[in-house]
Motif scaffolding. Structure first.
Motif, PDB file in Angstrom:
ATOM      1  N   VAL A   1      45.494  14.823  47.536  1.00  0.00           N
ATOM      2  CA  VAL A   1      45.679  16.272  47.676  1.00  0.00           C
ATOM      3  C   VAL A   1      46.640  16.787  46.612  1.00  0.00           C
ATOM      4  N   TYR A   2      47.708  16.032  46.364  1.00  0.00           N
ATOM      5  CA  TYR A   2      48.699  16.468  45.379  1.00  0.00           C
ATOM      6  C   TYR A   2      48.090  16.638  43.990  1.00  0.00           C
ATOM      7  N   TYR A   3      47.256  15.688  43.584  1.00  0.00           N
ATOM      8  CA  TYR A   3      46.716  15.738  42.221  1.00  0.00           C
ATOM      9  C   TYR A   3      45.419  16.535  42.087  1.00  0.00           C
ATOM     10  N   SER A   4      44.727  16.817  43.184  1.00  0.00           N
ATOM     11  CA  SER A   4      43.426  17.468  43.051  1.00  0.00           C
ATOM     12  C   SER A   4      43.372  18.885  43.601  1.00  0.00           C
ATOM     13  N   ALA A   5      44.420  19.384  44.216  1.00  0.00           N
ATOM     14  CA  ALA A   5      44.369  20.703  44.851  1.00  0.00           C
ATOM     15  C   ALA A   5      44.097  21.821  43.848  1.00  0.00           C
ATOM     16  N   MET A   6      44.749  21.802  42.708  1.00  0.00           N
ATOM     17  CA  MET A   6      44.549  22.861  41.709  1.00  0.00           C
ATOM     18  C   MET A   6      43.131  22.832  41.130  1.00  0.00           C
ATOM     19  N   ILE A   7      42.651  21.646  40.854  1.00  0.00           N
ATOM     20  CA  ILE A   7      41.289  21.524  40.302  1.00  0.00           C
ATOM     21  C   ILE A   7      40.276  22.018  41.308  1.00  0.00           C
ATOM     22  N   ILE A   8      40.433  21.646  42.562  1.00  0.00           N
ATOM     23  CA  ILE A   8      39.509  22.090  43.613  1.00  0.00           C
ATOM     24  C   ILE A   8      39.580  23.597  43.789  1.00  0.00           C
ATOM     25  N   ALA A   9      40.774  24.186  43.659  1.00  0.00           N
ATOM     26  CA  ALA A   9      40.919  25.639  43.789  1.00  0.00           C
ATOM     27  C   ALA A   9      40.152  26.371  42.695  1.00  0.00           C
ATOM     28  N   VAL A  10      40.262  25.894  41.466  1.00  0.00           N
ATOM     29  CA  VAL A  10      39.548  26.546  40.354  1.00  0.00           C
ATOM     30  C   VAL A  10      38.034  26.356  40.503  1.00  0.00           C
ATOM     31  N   VAL A  11      37.614  25.168  40.891  1.00  0.00           N
ATOM     32  CA  VAL A  11      36.178  24.919  41.093  1.00  0.00           C
ATOM     33  C   VAL A  11      35.643  25.776  42.247  1.00  0.00           C
ATOM     34  N   ALA A  12      36.397  25.903  43.325  1.00  0.00           N
ATOM     35  CA  ALA A  12      35.964  26.726  44.459  1.00  0.00           C
ATOM     36  C   ALA A  12      35.849  28.195  44.060  1.00  0.00           C
ATOM     37  N   TRP A  13      36.817  28.675  43.273  1.00  0.00           N
ATOM     38  CA  TRP A  13      36.737  30.053  42.798  1.00  0.00           C
ATOM     39  C   TRP A  13      35.516  30.243  41.896  1.00  0.00           C
TER      40      TRP A  13
ATOM     41  N   GLN B   1      28.174  34.324  40.366  1.00  0.00           N
ATOM     42  CA  GLN B   1      27.304  35.476  40.087  1.00  0.00           C
ATOM     43  C   GLN B   1      28.093  36.623  39.469  1.00  0.00           C
ATOM     44  N   TYR B   2      29.303  36.833  39.940  1.00  0.00           N
ATOM     45  CA  TYR B   2      30.137  37.902  39.413  1.00  0.00           C
ATOM     46  C   TYR B   2      30.661  37.565  38.012  1.00  0.00           C
ATOM     47  N   ILE B   3      30.952  36.296  37.778  1.00  0.00           N
ATOM     48  CA  ILE B   3      31.458  35.877  36.466  1.00  0.00           C
ATOM     49  C   ILE B   3      30.392  36.107  35.396  1.00  0.00           C
ATOM     50  N   GLN B   4      29.138  35.860  35.731  1.00  0.00           N
ATOM     51  CA  GLN B   4      28.046  36.096  34.766  1.00  0.00           C
ATOM     52  C   GLN B   4      27.951  37.561  34.382  1.00  0.00           C
ATOM     53  N   LYS B   5      28.321  38.434  35.295  1.00  0.00           N
ATOM     54  CA  LYS B   5      28.258  39.870  35.027  1.00  0.00           C
ATOM     55  C   LYS B   5      29.535  40.401  34.379  1.00  0.00           C
ATOM     56  N   GLY B   6      30.560  39.538  34.237  1.00  0.00           N
ATOM     57  CA  GLY B   6      31.799  39.957  33.603  1.00  0.00           C
ATOM     58  C   GLY B   6      32.869  40.391  34.588  1.00  0.00           C
ATOM     59  N   ASN B   7      32.578  40.346  35.871  1.00  0.00           N
ATOM     60  CA  ASN B   7      33.551  40.691  36.906  1.00  0.00           C
ATOM     61  C   ASN B   7      34.159  39.377  37.413  1.00  0.00           C
ATOM     62  N   TYR B   8      35.375  39.085  36.989  1.00  0.00           N
ATOM     63  CA  TYR B   8      35.939  37.751  37.221  1.00  0.00           C
ATOM     64  C   TYR B   8      36.609  37.561  38.570  1.00  0.00           C
ATOM     65  N   GLN B   9      36.854  38.601  39.321  1.00  0.00           N
ATOM     66  CA  GLN B   9      37.489  38.533  40.643  1.00  0.00           C
ATOM     67  C   GLN B   9      38.766  37.679  40.604  1.00  0.00           C
ATOM     68  N   LEU B  10      39.722  38.152  39.851  1.00  0.00           N
ATOM     69  CA  LEU B  10      40.962  37.404  39.672  1.00  0.00           C
ATOM     70  C   LEU B  10      41.829  37.358  40.924  1.00  0.00           C
ATOM     71  N   LYS B  11      41.659  38.351  41.820  1.00  0.00           N
ATOM     72  CA  LYS B  11      42.411  38.310  43.079  1.00  0.00           C
ATOM     73  C   LYS B  11      41.993  37.106  43.920  1.00  0.00           C
ATOM     74  N   LYS B  12      40.713  36.792  43.886  1.00  0.00           N
ATOM     75  CA  LYS B  12      40.232  35.630  44.620  1.00  0.00           C
ATOM     76  C   LYS B  12      40.772  34.345  43.992  1.00  0.00           C
ATOM     77  N   LEU B  13      40.841  34.306  42.671  1.00  0.00           N
ATOM     78  CA  LEU B  13      41.398  33.143  41.984  1.00  0.00           C
ATOM     79  C   LEU B  13      42.871  32.961  42.348  1.00  0.00           C
TER      80      LEU B  13
ATOM     81  N   LEU C   1      47.172  30.126  45.184  1.00  0.00           N
ATOM     82  CA  LEU C   1      48.298  30.145  46.121  1.00  0.00           C
ATOM     83  C   LEU C   1      48.113  29.120  47.236  1.00  0.00           C
ATOM     84  N   ILE C   2      46.899  29.004  47.743  1.00  0.00           N
ATOM     85  CA  ILE C   2      46.622  27.977  48.758  1.00  0.00           C
ATOM     86  C   ILE C   2      46.830  26.589  48.163  1.00  0.00           C
ATOM     87  N   ALA C   3      46.381  26.388  46.927  1.00  0.00           N
ATOM     88  CA  ALA C   3      46.552  25.083  46.271  1.00  0.00           C
ATOM     89  C   ALA C   3      48.018  24.773  46.021  1.00  0.00           C
ATOM     90  N   VAL C   4      48.804  25.771  45.637  1.00  0.00           N
ATOM     91  CA  VAL C   4      50.239  25.560  45.430  1.00  0.00           C
ATOM     92  C   VAL C   4      50.911  25.169  46.744  1.00  0.00           C
TER      93      VAL C   4
END
Length: 116
Positions: A19-31, A37-49, A54-57
């Protein structure tokens, strides 16, 4: 292994380390997976990221604190049975209880610091 009888369950320790070493990677992959679909359109939804990060931290700090607690429990220099000199090791209660040959230990260069 000297510390085996006091060691934690390897599954718990391995899970915390994973968990310590993979939480950040999993958070970015989950986002990325949830917002693809939104990223392809240029809407990156940074609040969700930010939410995922924050959950990963939180998970990383919690698992890091538990890992540190387990490490310090195993290697604590303030326990009563912690020896700082080889004479302490050779005269410790464990040596007397199990009738170990101290001359053999001296020949094998007993460490001057260690937990018995």
């Amino acid at each position: 292994m000297v510390y085996y009888e006091h060691a934690t369950n390897p599954v718990v320790f391995g899970t915390l380390l994973t968990v310590y070493y993979s939480a950040m990677i999993i958070a970015v992959v989950a986002w990325f997976w949830s917002s693809y679909q939104y990223i392809q359109k240029g809407n990156y939804q940074l609040k969700k990221l930010v939410g995922f990060i924050l959950i990963a931290v939180f998970l990383t700090s919690l698992s890091g604190a538990r890992l540190l607690d387990k490490y310090l429990y195993l290697h604590s220099p303030i326990n009563n049975d912690f020896c700082m000199t080889s004479s302490c090791v050779l005269s410790s209660e464990g040596i007397k209880t199990y009738n170990l040959n101290t001359t053999e230990l001296e020949r094998l260069d007993v460490p001057s610091v260690g937990k018995m």
